[in-house]
Structures are given as structure tokens and as C-alpha cells.
Design an enzyme around this catalytic site. Structure first.
Site, PDB file in Angstrom:
ATOM      1  N   GLU A   1      -2.294   9.670   7.772  1.00 45.25           N
ATOM      2  CA  GLU A   1      -0.729   9.455   7.366  1.00 45.25           C
ATOM      3  C   GLU A   1       0.012  10.310   8.610  1.00 45.25           C
ATOM      4  OE1 GLU A   1       1.493   7.197   5.591  1.00 45.25           O
ATOM      5  OE2 GLU A   1      -0.558   6.123   5.054  1.00 45.25           O
TER       6      GLU A   1
ATOM      7  N   CYS B   1     -11.216   3.015  -0.245  1.00 42.34           N
ATOM      8  CA  CYS B   1      -9.774   3.408  -0.002  1.00 42.34           C
ATOM      9  C   CYS B   1      -9.394   2.740   0.913  1.00 42.34           C
ATOM     10  CB  CYS B   1      -9.493   4.896   0.067  1.00 42.34           C
ATOM     11  SG  CYS B   1      -7.852   5.521   0.673  1.00 42.34           S
TER      12      CYS B   1
ATOM     13  N   ASP C   1       1.165  -1.215   0.038  1.00 44.19           N
ATOM     14  CA  ASP C   1      -0.177   0.058  -0.026  1.00 44.19           C
ATOM     15  C   ASP C   1       1.063   1.126   0.161  1.00 44.19           C
ATOM     16  OD1 ASP C   1      -2.629   1.461   0.074  1.00 44.19           O
ATOM     17  OD2 ASP C   1      -1.998   2.061   2.276  1.00 44.19           O
ATOM     18  N   SER C   2       0.371   2.424  -0.232  1.00 44.81           N
ATOM     19  CA  SER C   2       1.056   3.578  -0.213  1.00 44.81           C
ATOM     20  C   SER C   2       1.370   3.990   1.319  1.00 44.81           C
ATOM     21  CB  SER C   2       0.100   4.798  -1.005  1.00 44.81           C
ATOM     22  OG  SER C   2      -1.012   4.885   0.172  1.00 44.81           O
TER      23      SER C   2
ATOM     24  N   CYS D   1      -4.420  -1.728  -1.894  1.00 42.01           N
ATOM     25  CA  CYS D   1      -4.383  -0.124  -2.205  1.00 42.01           C
ATOM     26  C   CYS D   1      -5.471  -0.013  -3.471  1.00 42.01           C
ATOM     27  CB  CYS D   1      -3.056   0.303  -2.499  1.00 42.01           C
ATOM     28  SG  CYS D   1      -3.087   2.087  -3.226  1.00 42.01           S
TER      29      CYS D   1
ATOM     30  N   HIS E   1      -7.597   3.248   3.521  1.00 44.16           N
ATOM     31  CA  HIS E   1      -7.217   4.031   4.471  1.00 44.16           C
ATOM     32  C   HIS E   1      -8.449   4.251   5.247  1.00 44.16           C
ATOM     33  CE1 HIS E   1      -3.149   4.842   2.920  1.00 44.16           C
ATOM     34  NE2 HIS E   1      -2.796   5.447   3.914  1.00 44.16           N
TER      35      HIS E   1
HETATM   36  N1  DGL Z   1      -5.083   3.152   0.575  1.00 41.60           N
HETATM   37  C1  DGL Z   1      -4.964   3.593  -0.701  1.00 41.60           C
HETATM   38  C2  DGL Z   1      -6.350   3.289  -1.510  1.00 41.60           C
HETATM   39  O1  DGL Z   1      -6.760   2.157  -1.102  1.00 41.60           O
HETATM   40  C3  DGL Z   1      -4.133   4.762  -1.231  1.00 41.60           C
HETATM   41  C4  DGL Z   1      -4.619   6.085  -0.762  1.00 41.60           C
HETATM   42  C5  DGL Z   1      -3.612   7.244  -1.016  1.00 41.60           C
HETATM   43  O2  DGL Z   1      -2.176   6.893  -0.810  1.00 41.60           O
HETATM   44  O3  DGL Z   1      -3.977   8.182  -1.741  1.00 41.60           O
HETATM   45  O4  DGL Z   1      -6.553   3.932  -2.300  1.00 41.60           O
END
Ligand code: DGL
Length: 276
Positions: A156, A190, A6-7, A69, A192
């Protein structure tokens, strides 16, 4: 080991569900915290960053990587599957989160009106519109997508409980319901966003179901491994868990432990990736 990418912290919501569902699998998580968020970046950047993550996890011996992600799944997965794997890694696989989630959503709405909350790059890719329409077949589903810039940044930075994060979620959820009051389910598109699920719950009508991807992805992964014993036999089942980040600092592991729900310790990745 199973690679999970993931990011940043978001993929931990998927990893947790994988650990609950398939506890014996050894896993290696790579969070690109140094370059998060991905969701406001260009296609080219997301592709390059995701590819660096893939190469790193393959170099560490993973036969299978899950893009935990949506942004990487929407912007980079197909290109990696079609142009990189056949040439460089013909016996390895990378799977994303969008298709399995789309298949599940179709069975969860009664009004056939749903909302997708996601990053700008995921919304702009239209991947959910395509995959949900495809999974729905002849039945039609009305989808409202809302891009939610800013939420990943708060998470984050560890400010996910701030008044500002609350205001942002309020604004996005109100936009959604104003746009289509008949929505009965929203997808946190997402990985997150489950980390701020209570904020979504607070601002949405109680009748709206919130769909969180973690369990969906873990169940689909279990099915996939049942059907692909040639991959499963190459993943150690020794309960080993490795956590790598591109941005180690003193707060990172403690923040990650809060998000994951029990203590985890991140190691700094020493491979040099491109700068943000
Ligand atoms: N958690 C990621 C997603 O599902 C990436 C969020 C990001 O880095 O903007 O899209």
C-alpha cells in the site's frame, strides 16, 4: 455494473483477471486505501468497513459484488449474506474468494500438503481450513497457515520492492517450509500478495507451485454468470471501467497503474465513511 471491492490495491489482481476473462463487463472497483490494511483489524471493524463498501456499490446500481479480498470474505461475507442481503437487498448478491479458491486448490496438490499465506485476520478466521476440508470431502489435506503481517503495508505504501519487504517474505516462506517440508503448493491467500509474487518465488523451493487467485476467481465468476442469467442481464456490457478510492493522492493512480499493468485513473469517493 459489476462491483469489485478490496481494502486497497490487492483486488486489482482479481479485477485484471476478470477483465481478461470477461472484457465486455462494465466494472466498478472500490479500494478502501484510506483504511487498509484490514488484515490486522478486528472482526467488527472489517464487517463495518466491508458493509460500507457494499452499500456504496449497491447505491451505484451493482447487482453483484465480488469481495476481491480474502480478509473481508473470511470475516464479513457470511454475515452480510445472511443478515443484510435478505432484509435490505434481496435481489442483489455478494460473492467472496475463499470458497472458489478452496475448490481449486484441492485439485492442485499431489503431496496433499499445502501452505496458505494470508493476513492475520484470514488465518485467525480458519475459513481456509474449513472450506478446503469441505471441498476435499473424504480425502485429507494437511494445511499450514502462515499469517504475514506487514506485506500489505509495504504494498500500500509502494515499498513492495524494498529490502525490508524481501526480508519479510523470506522469513514467512522459510517458516512455512520449516514447518512442513512436504508442501508442494502454496496459496497466496491475500489478493495483495500476487503483487510481490517474485519475492515468494525467490524464497520458495522451485518444486513448490504458487497458486494465485485471480484466474481462479475470474473463471468461477464466468461460470456463475452462465448459471445466473438473471444477474448477468442486469450488468451492463459496455466495457465501462470505474475506479474509486477512499484515499486519493498524486501517487495512488500511478502506483495502481503499475500494479494493474496499464494506466488507470482513480476517483476520490465523496461518500463519508467512518474514520480509520
Ligand atoms: N487484499 C486483502 C486480502 O485479500 C486485504 C489485505 C489487507 O487489507 O490486510 O486479504
Amino acid at each position: 455494473m459489476l462491483g469489485v471491492f478490496d481494502s486497497g490495491f490487492g483486488g486489482l489482481t482479481v479485477l485484471k483477471a476478470i477483465h481478461d476473462r470477461l472484457p465486455t463487463l462494465s466494472t466498478i472497483y472500490l479500494g478502501d486505501n484510506a483504511r487498509a490494511p484490514y488484515g490486522t483489524r478486528t472482526h467488527e471493524e472489517i464487517f463495518q468497513f466491508a458493509l460500507e463498501g457494499v452499500r456504496e456499490l449497491f447505491a451505484r446500481g451493482c447487482p453483484l459484488i465480488i469481495f476481491a479480498c480474502n480478509t473481508a470474505s473470511a470475516q464479513a461475507l457470511r454475515q452480510i449474506q445472511q443478515t443484510i442481503l435478505p432484509v435490505e437487498f434481496p435481489d442483489r448478491r455478494v460473492l467472496g474468494v475463499i470458497r472458489p479458491t478452496a475448490e481449486e486448490i484441492v485439485s492442485l496438490t499431489k503431496t496433499r500438503h499445502i501452505g496458505v499465506m494470508a493476513t492475520p485476520a484470514t488465518v485467525q478466521s480458519k475459513a481456509y481450513l474449513r472450506e478446503i476440508a469441505d471441498a476435499a470431502g473424504t480425502t485429507s489435506i494437511t494445511i499450514t497457515q502462515i499469517a504475514c503481517p506487514g506485506i500489505v503495508e509495504f504494498i500500500e505504501a509502494g515499498y513492495e520492492q524494498s529490502a525490508e519487504a524481501d526480508e519479510l517474505v523470506a522469513e514467512y516462506t522459510h517458516d512455512l517450509i520449516r514447518h512442513d517440508p512436504t508442501i508442494d503448493a502454496i496459496l497466496l491467500g491475500c489478493t495483495h500478495y500476487p503483487l510481490v509474487e517474485p519475492l515468494f518465488r525467490k524464497h520458495l523451493p522451485p518444486s513448490v507451485t504458487i497458486i494465485n487467485q485471480g484466474k481462479i476467481i475470474a473463471d468461477k465468476l464466468a461460470d456463475y454468470l452462465d448459471r445466473h442469467s438473471e444477474i448477468l442481464t442486469r450488468i451492463e456490457q459496455t466495457y465501462r471501467r470505474v475506479y474509486l478510492t477512499t484515499k486519493q493522492n498524486e501517487n495512488l493512480s500511478s502506483l495502481a497503474s503499475t500494479f494493474y499493468g496499464s494506466p488507470i485513473a482513480f476517483e476520490q469517493l465523496t461518500t463519508k465513511f467512518h474514520q480509520a
